[in-house]
Design an enzyme around this catalytic site. Structure first.
Site, PDB file in Angstrom:
ATOM      1  N   ILE A 110       0.620  -1.334  -0.027  1.00 25.85           N
ATOM      2  CA  ILE A 110      -0.028   0.133   0.013  1.00 25.85           C
ATOM      3  C   ILE A 110       0.869   1.149  -0.165  1.00 25.85           C
ATOM      4  O   ILE A 110       0.234   2.466  -0.129  1.00 25.85           O
ATOM      5  CB  ILE A 110      -0.985   0.033   1.188  1.00 25.85           C
ATOM      6  CG1 ILE A 110      -0.268  -0.153   2.579  1.00 25.85           C
ATOM      7  CG2 ILE A 110      -2.080  -1.038   0.864  1.00 25.85           C
ATOM      8  CD1 ILE A 110      -0.973  -0.008   3.753  1.00 25.85           C
ATOM      9  N   GLY A 111       2.092   1.196   0.145  1.00 22.32           N
ATOM     10  CA  GLY A 111       2.986   2.437  -0.038  1.00 22.32           C
ATOM     11  C   GLY A 111       4.397   1.855  -0.234  1.00 22.32           C
ATOM     12  O   GLY A 111       4.726   0.727   0.217  1.00 22.32           O
TER      13      GLY A 111
ATOM     14  N   GLY B 186       8.486   3.603  -0.084  1.00 24.78           N
ATOM     15  CA  GLY B 186       9.395   4.937   0.131  1.00 24.78           C
ATOM     16  C   GLY B 186      10.911   4.591   0.228  1.00 24.78           C
ATOM     17  O   GLY B 186      11.133   3.496  -0.108  1.00 24.78           O
TER      18      GLY B 186
ATOM     19  N   PHE C 238      12.657   3.863   2.529  1.00 25.08           N
ATOM     20  CA  PHE C 238      13.175   2.776   3.368  1.00 25.08           C
ATOM     21  C   PHE C 238      12.871   1.441   3.100  1.00 25.08           C
ATOM     22  O   PHE C 238      13.276   0.412   3.434  1.00 25.08           O
ATOM     23  CB  PHE C 238      12.244   3.158   4.728  1.00 25.08           C
ATOM     24  CG  PHE C 238      10.933   3.208   4.358  1.00 25.08           C
ATOM     25  CD1 PHE C 238      10.200   2.043   4.547  1.00 25.08           C
ATOM     26  CD2 PHE C 238      10.186   4.492   4.215  1.00 25.08           C
ATOM     27  CE1 PHE C 238       8.678   2.320   4.231  1.00 25.08           C
ATOM     28  CE2 PHE C 238       8.922   4.697   3.916  1.00 25.08           C
ATOM     29  CZ  PHE C 238       8.159   3.353   4.054  1.00 25.08           C
TER      30      PHE C 238
ATOM     31  N   LYS D 149       5.477  -2.344   7.873  1.00 23.40           N
ATOM     32  CA  LYS D 149       6.405  -1.409   7.081  1.00 23.40           C
ATOM     33  C   LYS D 149       7.726  -2.405   7.099  1.00 23.40           C
ATOM     34  O   LYS D 149       8.300  -2.466   8.141  1.00 23.40           O
ATOM     35  CB  LYS D 149       6.492   0.004   7.841  1.00 23.40           C
ATOM     36  CG  LYS D 149       7.490   0.949   7.125  1.00 23.40           C
ATOM     37  CD  LYS D 149       7.290   2.289   7.707  1.00 23.40           C
ATOM     38  CE  LYS D 149       8.459   3.494   7.592  1.00 23.40           C
ATOM     39  NZ  LYS D 149       8.051   4.632   7.868  1.00 23.40           N
TER      40      LYS D 149
ATOM     41  N   ASP E 100       8.700  16.222   7.693  1.00 24.33           N
ATOM     42  CA  ASP E 100       8.148  15.951   6.332  1.00 24.33           C
ATOM     43  C   ASP E 100       6.662  15.919   6.489  1.00 24.33           C
ATOM     44  O   ASP E 100       6.082  14.944   5.957  1.00 24.33           O
ATOM     45  CB  ASP E 100       8.859  14.708   6.091  1.00 24.33           C
ATOM     46  CG  ASP E 100       8.651  14.285   4.565  1.00 24.33           C
ATOM     47  OD1 ASP E 100       8.544  15.209   3.791  1.00 24.33           O
ATOM     48  OD2 ASP E 100       8.895  12.993   4.218  1.00 24.33           O
TER      49      ASP E 100
END
Ligand code: NAG
Ligand code: NAG
Ligand code: NAG
Ligand code: NAG
Ligand code: NAG
Ligand code: NAG
Ligand code: NAG
Ligand code: NAG
Ligand code: NAG
Ligand code: NAG
Ligand code: NAG
Length: 846
Positions: free
Chosen positions: A521-522, A524, A526, A543, A639
């Site tokens: 779902i995402g 980045g 990392f 994550k 951020d």
């Protein structure tokens, strides 16, 4: 008289001509008995000196049986070395003139000689080049300073020789020895260095800089904005040009440009100054799209204190074909070196390679040299922008000395060499009250010693075989970072009682169907975020850090640290973590409605109502306010953007992603973290300029979020006409004309009260104040936003809006409770936000 003059000129030019043409490079491979070709050049073995050089004593030759790994270019040269246990010298027969001398040192161990124990001085004619020199120590320093991982050392000097001999002497410290792998003696054109250079901060004053006055050591030689240029590509002088990125204070501040089509030297005399390759790439200031470019592009170099430095800047305008397009200022050590600088004008056109020399002194206690390019406030240029193609930094000799302060070397040796007697001397020196730097060095040395001890292999039998040393095993290795910095330590110490659960990797794999990409779902810097289903039917966000990313690791740790300290209804909360099998996985509460951005534009999701938007903004503001002032105090998110504001199933907004967050107070104490981070379009211009982070930087970003919520468009949209690209600029433009309606989300039509809109826009505008001190605090922003909501609701109650009941019903979180007011001491909001919100939340549900 005239005749004499003419004769002199003639003689001078003849001499110059002979000096320039007759001298050839002398390259010697020390300890070698034959001539070999390496890197396209012939190297003479020094076992049979001849007419071009002599050797005062033969010393001891060391040679390898196996090939040298790790230095492919010069590997063949490094198979042999010459060792001197008494003072010895090479005597080169040369023509008077300027020379570039390079020494190659490759650490080795041979027949009882361990380079770790070497310590020696080197002089060239009467100029002292190094003192108590220890090669492994120097390599270690260089790697630490420049974040590199070199295994051999090349030291380069430039000097003028007035006689027919160049005597290079190696003087070992008593009981120790000197060694050398190869030497290059290359004649250089006199005009490589002009007679004078600009004195930094003196408004155009010139100071002598020619080699006839002093010798130089090359400290740095960088191809700015481009790749490394190997010595083979620099045909005249075989110089190596490193890439500059490692030395940039903030890589974000500039981007690289290149054009290889038509670059030539501005002057015929410049052809050996630098290869054209250097000028074909450059860095220019990042178009941060925020008002003007009011920040500096900065490079930072470690240098030896108490010397003068010659800083040579290489320029070439690659883009503009007329003057006044790019005008900037150059700062060296925070002093103005040049202002109103227009490369096009200076070089006399586009694609003209050009350079400029500056001299500045570095004082006793300073070991950093700053180079900064920034806007010139006086300029009327249509574009404020800066450009740099290359930079060289030379250390200038002071009273016939180029060797840096010996205490540094001693200290390093104390640590590196593990020599008992030396350590004793070191400790005594510290006891005698050496300064702060020494203490730091000592700690560092102790650390190295500790590491060395720990890693010390069982005593090996001394074989009389030359073998290359690996410096990587114990030095600067980062491969273990992942394992050794595993979060369990951290969690154990700082977060023990807060984090709920430690998941097994099996549980995580089950929850994510073995990291099924369809559950992502995402993503980045990392790694990836998965939607997961835990055994007990709980949906979570997982994550998973990408183990390759060192940066990610750091941000990950920050996030664990931050989240474990923070609990707030408007901050996404962490449920647990997993650190098995070198994984770094965090498990969060699942935010069913995704990012705020996805509900504003770029998706098929139904638009949010004005009220929902206000609620989302208020929620995010609460979260930020808590970060800034709450129990843990003074945390800066760094951020803030609509993709970091997540909405749960009831559209309650929560701040997420603390990977870049910083503790306010601690911030000043760390160097690394001052690098500018964040997302373009949201980045506080003042932070960019001053590289100083405050909570007001979050306020700026939040102001951009407010406009984004209002206008429902990306904050940077390069496909739009220039003045519209940057939302902050574009919105401010219309806000100042009091006609923001013209660019707001048309889907809000009939859904808002103009009074609330006006107030909302005023807050956003205030958040975007150029200077942090003129921006409101998050607490003030929150207070005003709540006021906006009240204004809006008062309106709704009066029935002024044609709000559609169906759209209202769709959103459970669209609650109509009266929000608490926050007065003066904003603590009210951060000490008890949970309960206050909780009540409201339940009302909404009920
Ligand atoms: C010494 O240098 C001269 C000129 O550079 C060259 O011609 C000659 O071959 C060299 N002698 C030796 C022994 O390398
Ligand atoms: C040159 O050195 C190599 C080892 O490095 C040795 O094997 C060889 O015999 C030497 N040749 C002469 C002529 O000394
Ligand atoms: C230098 O080394 C040589 C060979 O290893 C040895 O014979 C000599 O005694 C040494 N000289 C000194 C001053 O240590
Ligand atoms: C070095 O060489 C030059 C010329 O070849 C000679 O005059 C001088 O005496 C030599 N110096 C030493 C220290 O050997
Ligand atoms: C040294 O650095 C280079 C690039 O910076 C990298 O490719 C290489 O793997 C590194 N070597 C070691 C031994 O760390
Ligand atoms: C590179 O420079 C040439 C000559 O100035 C110009 O014609 C060309 O458009 C430039 N190329 C790029 C990609 O900017
Ligand atoms: C390349 O440079 C030369 C001289 O500097 C100039 O005359 C020529 O027009 C340039 N070519 C292009 C394509 O810019
Ligand atoms: C090149 O250098 C020579 C001598 O150093 C000087 O006379 C001449 O003016 C220079 N030419 C240019 C174009 O700078
Ligand atoms: C750029 O750096 C110089 C020297 O450090 C400083 O004086 C100046 O204020 C900086 N400019 C900006 C816009 O930050
Ligand atoms: C010079 O400027 C840099 C970057 O702006 C700053 O970090 C440094 O402290 C300044 N040095 C001095 C002596 O002011
Ligand atoms: C020299 O020192 C380094 C670092 O302390 C160590 O890794 C290396 O093994 C040492 N070399 C020898 C030959 O002792």
């Amino acid at each position: 008289m005239r005749f004499c003059g003419l004769l002199l000129v003639l003689l001078a030019s003849l001499c110059a001509a002979s000096a320039q043409t007759a001298a050839k490079p002398i390259l010697i491979d020390c300890g070698c008995n034959s001539t070999i070709t390496v890197n396209g050049r012939q190297w003479i073995g020094d076992s049979f000196p001849g007419e071009n050089f002599t050797l005062s004593s033969s010393g001891i030759t060391a040679s390898a049986t196996a090939a040298v790994s790790g230095e492919p270019v010069y590997g063949a040269l490094y198979r042999t070395a010459r060792i001197f246990n008494t003072s010895s010298s090479y005597n080169f027969t040369v023509l008077p003139g300027n020379y570039c001398i390079r020494f190659h040192f490759f650490p080795f161990s041979f027949d009882g000689f361990n380079v770790n124990d070497s310590s020696f001085d080197v002089t060239a004619n009467d100029l002292k080049l190094v003192s108590k020199f220890n090669v492994p120590g120097e390599i270690y320093w260089k790697n630490t300073r420049s974040k590199s991982n070199i295994t051999s050392l090349v030291k380069e000097y430039l000097l003028s020789v007035s006689l027919n001999q160049l005597k290079i002497e190696f003087v070992p410290e008593s009981g120790s020895f000197a060694f050398i792998s190869a030497v290059e003696v290359i004649p250089i054109l006199d005009r490589l260095f002009a007679e004078t250079a600009n004195r930094v901060g003196s408004n155009g004053l010139k100071v002598p800089s020619s080699l006839s006055d002093r010798g130089m050591e090359t400290m740095y030689r960088l191809n700015v904005g481009g790749p490394e240029i190997s010595s083979g590509e620099d045909h005249d002088l075989w110089r190596k040009w490193d890439s500059d990125e490692r030395f940039m204070f903030s890589v974000n501040a500039a981007y690289s440009i290149s054009n290889t089509s038509n670059v030539s030297y501005a002057s015929i005399n410049d052809s050996s100054i630098a290869p054209i390759l250097v000028y074909e790439t450059a860095r220019t200031m990042t178009d941060n799209q925020v008002v003007e470019k009011r920040f500096n592009v900065s490079w930072k170099f470690d240098v030896d204190p108490n010397f003068d430095y010659l800083i040579r800047l290489h320029f070439c305008e690659l883009v503009y074909d007329k003057p006044n397009q790019r005008i900037f200022r150059v700062y060296i050590n925070n002093k103005t070196a040049a202002e109103n600088y227009d490369v096009f004008k200076q070089a006399g056109g586009k694609n003209k390679a050009y350079h400029e020399d500056y001299v500045d002194a570095i004082s006793q206690k300073v070991d950093t040299l700053w180079l900064q390019l920034g806007p010139d406030s006086l300029t009327s240029a249509s574009g404020t922008d800066a450009l740099l193609s290359g930079v060289e930094i030379f250390k200038l000799s002071r009273s016939a000395n180029l060797a840096h302060a010996p205490e540094r070397i001693n200290t390093v040796q104390g640590g590196l060499l593990d020599q008992k007697p030396k350590n004793k001397i070191l400790w005594t020196a510290i006891g005698a009250g050496a300064g702060m730097t020494i203490t730091v060095l000592l700690l560092f040395a102790a650390f190295v010693r500790y590491r060395t001890r720990r890693k010390k292999p069982p005593p090996a039998k001394r074989s009389p075989v030359w073998r290359p040393l690996s410096l990587h095993g114990t030095m600067g290795s980062t491969t273990n970072a992942w394992a050794s910095k595993s979060p369990s330590n951290k969690i154990g110490s700082t977060a023990s009682n807060r984090i709920e659960r430690r998941f097994t990797i099996a549980e995580i794999r089950a929850a994510t169907r073995n990291f099924d990409d369809t559950l992502v779902i995402g993503t980045g810097g990392f790694g990836k975020v998965y939607k997961g289903e835990m055994d007990e039917g709980m949906t979570v966000a997982i994550k998973r850090a990408n183990p390759q990313s060192e940066q990610g690791l750091k941000e990950f740790e920050t996030e664990i640290e931050m989240l474990s300290k923070l609990r707030h209804r408007h901050l996404v909360s962490m449920i647990g973590y997993c650190d098995e099998q070198n994984e770094m996985i965090l498990v969060y509460e699942y935010m069913a409605n995704g990012t705020l951005r996805s509900h504003l534009f770029g998706s098929d999701l139904p638009p949010l109502t004005w009220k929902q938007r206000l609620h989302a903004c208020i929620g995010a503001a609460r979260g930020l306010h808590y970060l800034h002032t709450g129990a843990e105090g003074g945390i800066i998110h760094r951020d803030v953007k609509t993709t970091n504001i997540l909405l749960d199933e009831n559209f309650v907004a929560k701040m997420a992603d603390f990977g870049l967050s910083k503790d306010g107070p601690a911030f000043d104490h760390t160097h690394v973290s001052t690098a500018v981070k964040g997302s373009f379009g949201y980045l506080d211009p003042e932070y960019f300029r001053r590289q100083q982070l405050t909570q007001k930087s979050d306020v700026y970003s939040f102001g951009v979020v407010l406009f984004e919520v209002l206008c429902a468009r990306p904050v940077i949209n390069p496909s739009l006409p220039r003045e519209q690209i940057n939302l902050a600029e574009w919105a401010l433009h219309w806000q100042r004309q009091k006609s923001l309606e013209r660019i707001m989300d048309p889907r809000l039509e009939g859904n808002y009260s103009s009074e609330s809109l006006k107030k909302f826009a005023d807050i956003a505008e205030k958040c975007l104040a150029d200077e942090g001190k003129n921006r409101p605090t998050m607490g003030e922003v929150l207070w005003h936003l709540e006021n906006v909501l009240q204004l809006h609701e008062a309106h709704v109650q009066k029935g002024d809006l044609n709000s559609s009941p169906t759209s209202q019903a769709r959103y459970a979180a669209d609650v109509s409770f009266s929000l608490p007011r926050i007065v003066e001491g904003e603590e009210e909001a951060c000490t008890e936000p949970e309960s206050i919100d909780g009540v409201g939340y339940q009302e909404g549900q009920g």
